[in-house]
Design a protein around this motif. Structure first.
Motif, PDB file in Angstrom:
ATOM      1  N   ARG A   2      20.496  -0.679 -20.741  1.00  0.00           N
ATOM      2  CA  ARG A   2      20.141  -1.472 -21.922  1.00  0.00           C
ATOM      3  C   ARG A   2      18.676  -1.882 -21.887  1.00  0.00           C
ATOM      4  N   ASN A   3      18.207  -2.376 -20.742  1.00  0.00           N
ATOM      5  CA  ASN A   3      16.802  -2.782 -20.634  1.00  0.00           C
ATOM      6  C   ASN A   3      15.866  -1.597 -20.808  1.00  0.00           C
ATOM      7  N   ARG A   4      16.285  -0.463 -20.300  1.00  0.00           N
ATOM      8  CA  ARG A   4      15.474   0.744 -20.446  1.00  0.00           C
ATOM      9  C   ARG A   4      15.360   1.143 -21.913  1.00  0.00           C
ATOM     10  N   LEU A   5      16.459   1.062 -22.640  1.00  0.00           N
ATOM     11  CA  LEU A   5      16.437   1.390 -24.061  1.00  0.00           C
ATOM     12  C   LEU A   5      15.587   0.391 -24.845  1.00  0.00           C
ATOM     13  N   ARG A   6      15.693  -0.863 -24.491  1.00  0.00           N
ATOM     14  CA  ARG A   6      14.914  -1.897 -25.187  1.00  0.00           C
ATOM     15  C   ARG A   6      13.420  -1.701 -24.988  1.00  0.00           C
ATOM     16  N   SER A  10       9.898   4.251 -29.053  1.00  0.00           N
ATOM     17  CA  SER A  10      10.398   4.918 -30.257  1.00  0.00           C
ATOM     18  C   SER A  10      11.920   4.948 -30.227  1.00  0.00           C
ATOM     19  N   THR A  11      12.500   5.304 -31.339  1.00  0.00           N
ATOM     20  CA  THR A  11      13.955   5.344 -31.426  1.00  0.00           C
ATOM     21  C   THR A  11      14.495   6.671 -30.883  1.00  0.00           C
ATOM     22  N   ALA A  32      24.639  -0.945 -32.802  1.00  0.00           N
ATOM     23  CA  ALA A  32      24.755  -2.019 -31.819  1.00  0.00           C
ATOM     24  C   ALA A  32      23.934  -1.779 -30.562  1.00  0.00           C
ATOM     25  N   THR A  33      23.468  -0.550 -30.348  1.00  0.00           N
ATOM     26  CA  THR A  33      22.784  -0.188 -29.113  1.00  0.00           C
ATOM     27  C   THR A  33      21.284  -0.127 -29.342  1.00  0.00           C
ATOM     28  N   PRO A  34      20.488  -0.785 -28.508  1.00  0.00           N
ATOM     29  CA  PRO A  34      19.032  -0.741 -28.679  1.00  0.00           C
ATOM     30  C   PRO A  34      18.506   0.688 -28.720  1.00  0.00           C
ATOM     31  N   ALA A  35      17.549   0.929 -29.601  1.00  0.00           N
ATOM     32  CA  ALA A  35      16.767   2.160 -29.714  1.00  0.00           C
ATOM     33  C   ALA A  35      17.466   3.272 -30.477  1.00  0.00           C
ATOM     34  N   PHE A  36      18.767   3.183 -30.714  1.00  0.00           N
ATOM     35  CA  PHE A  36      19.469   4.265 -31.394  1.00  0.00           C
ATOM     36  C   PHE A  36      19.367   4.134 -32.915  1.00  0.00           C
ATOM     37  N   ARG A  37      19.260   5.284 -33.559  1.00  0.00           N
ATOM     38  CA  ARG A  37      19.250   5.341 -35.021  1.00  0.00           C
ATOM     39  C   ARG A  37      19.943   6.625 -35.460  1.00  0.00           C
ATOM     40  N   CYS A  38      20.940   6.503 -36.305  1.00  0.00           N
ATOM     41  CA  CYS A  38      21.602   7.678 -36.865  1.00  0.00           C
ATOM     42  C   CYS A  38      20.870   8.084 -38.140  1.00  0.00           C
ATOM     43  N   VAL A  39      20.288   9.281 -38.136  1.00  0.00           N
ATOM     44  CA  VAL A  39      19.476   9.716 -39.281  1.00  0.00           C
ATOM     45  C   VAL A  39      20.242  10.658 -40.203  1.00  0.00           C
ATOM     46  N   ALA A  40      21.346  11.238 -39.714  1.00  0.00           N
ATOM     47  CA  ALA A  40      22.106  12.170 -40.551  1.00  0.00           C
ATOM     48  C   ALA A  40      23.570  12.140 -40.145  1.00  0.00           C
ATOM     49  N   LEU A  41      24.440  12.132 -41.152  1.00  0.00           N
ATOM     50  CA  LEU A  41      25.881  12.103 -40.926  1.00  0.00           C
ATOM     51  C   LEU A  41      26.530  13.113 -41.858  1.00  0.00           C
ATOM     52  N   ALA A 317      22.453   8.606 -24.113  1.00  0.00           N
ATOM     53  CA  ALA A 317      21.102   8.221 -23.707  1.00  0.00           C
ATOM     54  C   ALA A 317      20.659   9.001 -22.469  1.00  0.00           C
ATOM     55  N   THR A 318      21.553   9.191 -21.523  1.00  0.00           N
ATOM     56  CA  THR A 318      21.218   9.928 -20.306  1.00  0.00           C
ATOM     57  C   THR A 318      20.880  11.379 -20.621  1.00  0.00           C
ATOM     58  N   ALA A 319      21.592  11.979 -21.554  1.00  0.00           N
ATOM     59  CA  ALA A 319      21.286  13.353 -21.957  1.00  0.00           C
ATOM     60  C   ALA A 319      19.885  13.449 -22.550  1.00  0.00           C
ATOM     61  N   VAL A 320      19.516  12.470 -23.387  1.00  0.00           N
ATOM     62  CA  VAL A 320      18.225  12.510 -24.065  1.00  0.00           C
ATOM     63  C   VAL A 320      17.085  12.126 -23.121  1.00  0.00           C
ATOM     64  N   LEU A 321      17.266  11.046 -22.390  1.00  0.00           N
ATOM     65  CA  LEU A 321      16.165  10.506 -21.582  1.00  0.00           C
ATOM     66  C   LEU A 321      15.982  11.213 -20.255  1.00  0.00           C
ATOM     67  N   ASP A 322      17.077  11.697 -19.679  1.00  0.00           N
ATOM     68  CA  ASP A 322      17.005  12.277 -18.333  1.00  0.00           C
ATOM     69  C   ASP A 322      17.395  13.751 -18.284  1.00  0.00           C
ATOM     70  N   ASP A 323      17.738  14.328 -19.420  1.00  0.00           N
ATOM     71  CA  ASP A 323      18.211  15.717 -19.449  1.00  0.00           C
ATOM     72  C   ASP A 323      19.337  15.924 -18.440  1.00  0.00           C
TER      73      ASP A 323
END
Length: 432
Positions: A2-6, A10-11, A32-41, A317-323
């Motif tokens: 959570r702190n890492r996302l905060r 960027s989102t 509800a989660t810091p840094a996340f944004r859904c741009v397409a559904l 988040a782990t997939a995106v930030l840490d591959d």
């Protein structure tokens, strides 16, 4: 996390397929989660997608082409569309989440997401099982991550397994706890229970007839190189997970099969999962007895819940930030889930897929398949039966006809070939 996302500048922009129960939950969790944004559904039922956006109070615009989609996102709105392949092309999105329950459509839009450089996270267990080895390979070639999502049972069990292995224990059994099982449930008989739980009738049927259980455990088998000790696993009835010691001959199972997947039925904690680890170190055994975990050398570790979408964001988040992937089919098609007849079938009958009237699925080891294996339950939709099949018999590939040009069949064959699965030759020779 959570702190890492905060702390991000960027989102993390998400595109998603599926606006049903799981998609609705994941959209809420993005908010509800810091840094996340859904741009397409995307959802093939556009009204369902619109309702999902409005229920979450997200500004949105309905779009039908790539230009309108990107204009919408630039204007700070979420693009809503019918076609998941369109959402998968959204330039700002770093990650694409398949939260649908589609299989044939997923065979079309999941590769599109990878082709457009998106990390691909699967909350669609059925498509994950059918196509995972190929999609994992494609993700690696694109330099992105392919992962099963957290929160569902297989993801939660994987975290338990990671823990016990880190502690120095050997994995003996990865286990699920199932509340109720009726192999012959169908979308009509399930209506009262599904309405009570606000679930789609086919989805609720797949939970009840054990098909979804098999899919989840096959995903674990393919990720961790586990075996099922028998078709469908044992699944003894129990009052509490602590009875696993008495219900399984763990030493004999481990000696014969190595680490396995299995489950218990009707046990507390309902909704939980478990794993069995082995440790023969004398010091650790003394300490485990002190910690009230028993005398050993087999130890049961369990978690009393899984929370689906609520827990999903860490793996994304782990997939995106840490591959890095929480769970992926690193061992190929070790296990699959094959279709069995729910009723007597005659030539001309149609298989109607997971959670339908015609078949249920049982997990089996792929290495045990002969040259004409059963049809995977993930492909057993819109398929015509050509010979008589009795209730509870396995439905062989040789006993059905299906369109050889179907996207899901073609991608399944690629998935088998990508990992040189034991069934690849037999399945490629099966008549269309």
């Amino acid at each position: 996390m959570r702190n890492r996302l905060r702390a991000l500048d960027s989102t993390i922009d998400v595109a998603m397929a599926g606006a049903g129960a799981m998609g609705r939950g994941l959209l809420h969790q993005c908010l509800a989660t810091p840094a996340f944004r859904c741009v397409a559904l995307a959802d093939p039922d556009l009204e369902t997608a619109i309702d999902c956006a409005e229920a979450a109070d997200v500004p949105y615009e309905v779009v039908s082409d790539i230009g309108a989609l990107h204009d919408c996102i630039r204007n700070g709105q979420m693009a809503v569309c019918k076609d998941a392949a369109l959402a998968a092309r959204a330039n700002p999105a770093e990650v694409f989440i398949d939260a649908s329950n589609a299989i044939q459509d997923a065979a079309r839009f999941c590769p599109v997401a990878l082709d457009h450089g998106k990390h691909l996270v699967m909350m669609n267990a059925e498509a994950d099982l059918a196509f995972g080895p190929y999609l994992m390979q494609q993700a690696a070639e694109q330099g992105v991550t392919y992962a099963s999502c957290d929160g569902d049972q297989h993801g939660v069990i994987k975290r338990l397994v990671d823990d016990l292995r880190l502690w120095g224990f050997d994995l003996v059994m990865a286990g699920n706890i199932k509340g109720y099982l009726d192999r012959y449930a169908n979308p009509t008989s399930i209506i009262p229970e599904a309405d009570k739980r606000n679930l789609d009738y086919h989805m609720c049927t797949a939970y009840t007839d054990g098909t979804k259980l098999g899919v989840e455990m096959a995903l674990l088998a393919n990720a961790l190189n586990l075996k099922t000790p028998m078709p469908g696993m044992h699944g003894p009835k129990a009052d509490h997970v602590r009875e696993v010691h008495d219900l399984f001959d763990l030493e004999a199972l481990w000696k014969e099969h190595g680490p396995v997947v299995d489950y218990i039925l009707g046990a507390e904690p309902n909704g939980g999962v478990f794993a069995v680890g082995y440790c023969e170190d004398a010091y650790q055994q003394r300490m485990m007895e002190y910690y009230k975990r028993g005398e050993g050398p087999f130890y049961i570790f369990y978690r009393p819940y899984h929370l689906c979408h609520v827990e999903a964001m860490d793996a994304i988040a782990t997939a995106v930030l840490d591959d890095r992937s929480l769970l992926q089919p690193e061992h190929g098609h070790v296990a699959d889930v094959y279709a069995y007849a729910k009723k007597d079938l005659v030539p001309g009958d149609q298989l109607d897929g997971i959670g339908g009237y015609a078949c249920y699925g049982l997990i089996e080891n792929c290495a045990n398949q002969d040259r004409q294996p059963g049809i995977p339950v993930t492909l057993a939709d819109d398929v015509r039966v050509t010979t008589k099949i009795e209730k509870d018999e396995k439905i062989p590939v040789s006993a059905v006809e299906m369109d050889g040009d179907r996207a899901d069949l073609q991608l399944y064959r690629k998935s088998l070939a990508s990992c040189q699965a034991p069934t690849v030759e037999a399945f490629s020779e099966a008549r269309p």
